[in-house]
Design an enzyme around this catalytic site. Structure first.
Site, short mmCIF file in Angstrom:
data_model
loop_
_atom_site.label_atom_id
_atom_site.label_comp_id
_atom_site.label_asym_id
_atom_site.label_seq_id
_atom_site.Cartn_x
_atom_site.Cartn_y
_atom_site.Cartn_z
N ASP A 1 -8.05 66.54 14.28
CA ASP A 1 -9.30 67.27 14.04
C ASP A 1 -9.31 68.66 14.66
OD1 ASP A 1 -9.34 66.30 16.63
OD2 ASP A 1 -11.00 64.94 16.31
N HIS B 1 -16.09 56.64 17.97
CA HIS B 1 -15.45 57.54 17.01
C HIS B 1 -13.95 57.63 17.23
CE1 HIS B 1 -16.23 61.47 19.52
NE2 HIS B 1 -14.98 61.13 19.66
C1 GLP Z 1 -12.90 64.08 21.09
C2 GLP Z 1 -11.81 63.93 20.03
C3 GLP Z 1 -11.37 62.48 19.90
C4 GLP Z 1 -11.13 61.88 21.27
C5 GLP Z 1 -12.41 61.90 22.05
C6 GLP Z 1 -12.30 61.23 23.42
O1 GLP Z 1 -14.18 63.87 20.60
N1 GLP Z 1 -12.20 64.42 18.76
O2 GLP Z 1 -10.19 62.43 19.11
O3 GLP Z 1 -10.65 60.57 21.15
O4 GLP Z 1 -12.75 63.26 22.22
O5 GLP Z 1 -12.04 62.18 24.42
P1 GLP Z 1 -11.52 61.84 25.84
O6 GLP Z 1 -10.13 61.39 25.68
O7 GLP Z 1 -11.59 63.16 26.60
O8 GLP Z 1 -12.41 60.81 26.41
#
Ligand code: GLP
Length: 247
Positions: free
Chosen positions: A66, A137
């Site tokens: 993304d 998500h």
């Molecule tokens: C963002 C990304 C996701 C990711 C999520 C979790 O929203 N688009 O792909 O999994 O963050 O982030 P973190 O790993 O910092 O908890």
């Protein structure tokens, strides 16, 4: 589906790193799907270490999940910038083989269709790395996300804007939209590795692993994939109620 539970992030990252690096050793033209966020950072450090020790990434192609809509690639807030800084500059990958959706495309709808086509042209994704949002998500497939969704423009939820505001000076600065691979795009990968650390993800993981598949928890779509592996720390696994394998 396999679930491995580790006592530390480092241990989990080492185990995923071993999977990815041995796949690349055996398949020099591997196609990897990559994620942003804090979760994959220890994995990227493992990949950089392996590359320094001789694993050759020069034939590897990568596709990121993304990108924020409207954020240029050279902005420190872009996911392209994140990937350059934390992985691409640390391994001997050919920059021409690293793909991240273009948040500034003049025709974003068309850019989404082209991204799908590029993945197909590359022969599909061999291993897709995923994190998970506190709301379930994957990529930026926010609840509800149809399980047949493809790369598209998505609206970010208030929770995601709040969660991701730590990378910005205020929540107001977080973009409201993104381009994200769809759930079906992710499910097309031959193998999926979801990594999760911390208690904040525990409820989303319980829904993803033990709940009925539900677009309100996009990660639950992974139950329909033949080769999905969860690599969790104990905090992330803490809401699972069934017996799971501990590593
Ligand atoms: C963002 C990304 C996701 C990711 C999520 C979790 O929203 N688009 O792909 O999994 O963050 O982030 P973190 O790993 O910092 O908890």
């Amino acid at each position: 589906m396999t679930i491995k539970i580790f006592t530390s992030e480092q241990e989990a990252a080492r185990a995923v790193g071993e999977c990815v690096n041995s796949f690349v050793r055996a398949n020099p033209r591997a196609v990897l799907g990559l994620a942003t966020g804090s979760t994959p950072l220890p994995l990227y450090a493992e990949m950089a270490k392996a590359c320094a020790a001789g694993v050759d990434y020069s034939g590897v192609t990568t596709f990121n999940l993304d990108e924020y809509l409207g954020v240029p690639p050279d902005s420190e807030h872009s996911y392209r910038y994140f990937m350059e800084k934390n992985l691409f500059s640390q391994i001997n990958i050919n920059p021409a083989n690293t793909f991240v959706p273009d948040g500034t495309a003049t025709d974003p709808e068309r850019a989404c269709a082209e991204y799908e086509q590029r993945i197909r042209d590359a022969g599909g994704i061999d291993i897709q790395i995923l994190g998970i949002g506190g709301n379930g998500h994957i990529g930026f497939n926010e609840p509800p996300s149809a399980f047949d969704s493809r790369t598209r423009i998505v609206n970010l939820t208030a929770q995601t804007i709040q969660d991701n505001s730590r990378f910005f000076s205020s929540p107001e600065e977080v973009p409201r939209q993104a381009i994200s691979m769809g759930v079906a795009t992710i499910l097309d990968a031959k193998r999926i590795i979801l990594i999760s650390y911390g208690r904040a993800k525990a409820e989303a993981l319980r829904g993803a692993i033990e709940g009925s598949p539900d677009p309100m928890n996009p990660a639950s779509a992974l139950q329909g994939h033949p080769q999905v592996n969860f690599y969790l720390d104990e905090a992330s696994a803490s809401a699972l109620t069934k017996q799971h394998k501990t590593n």
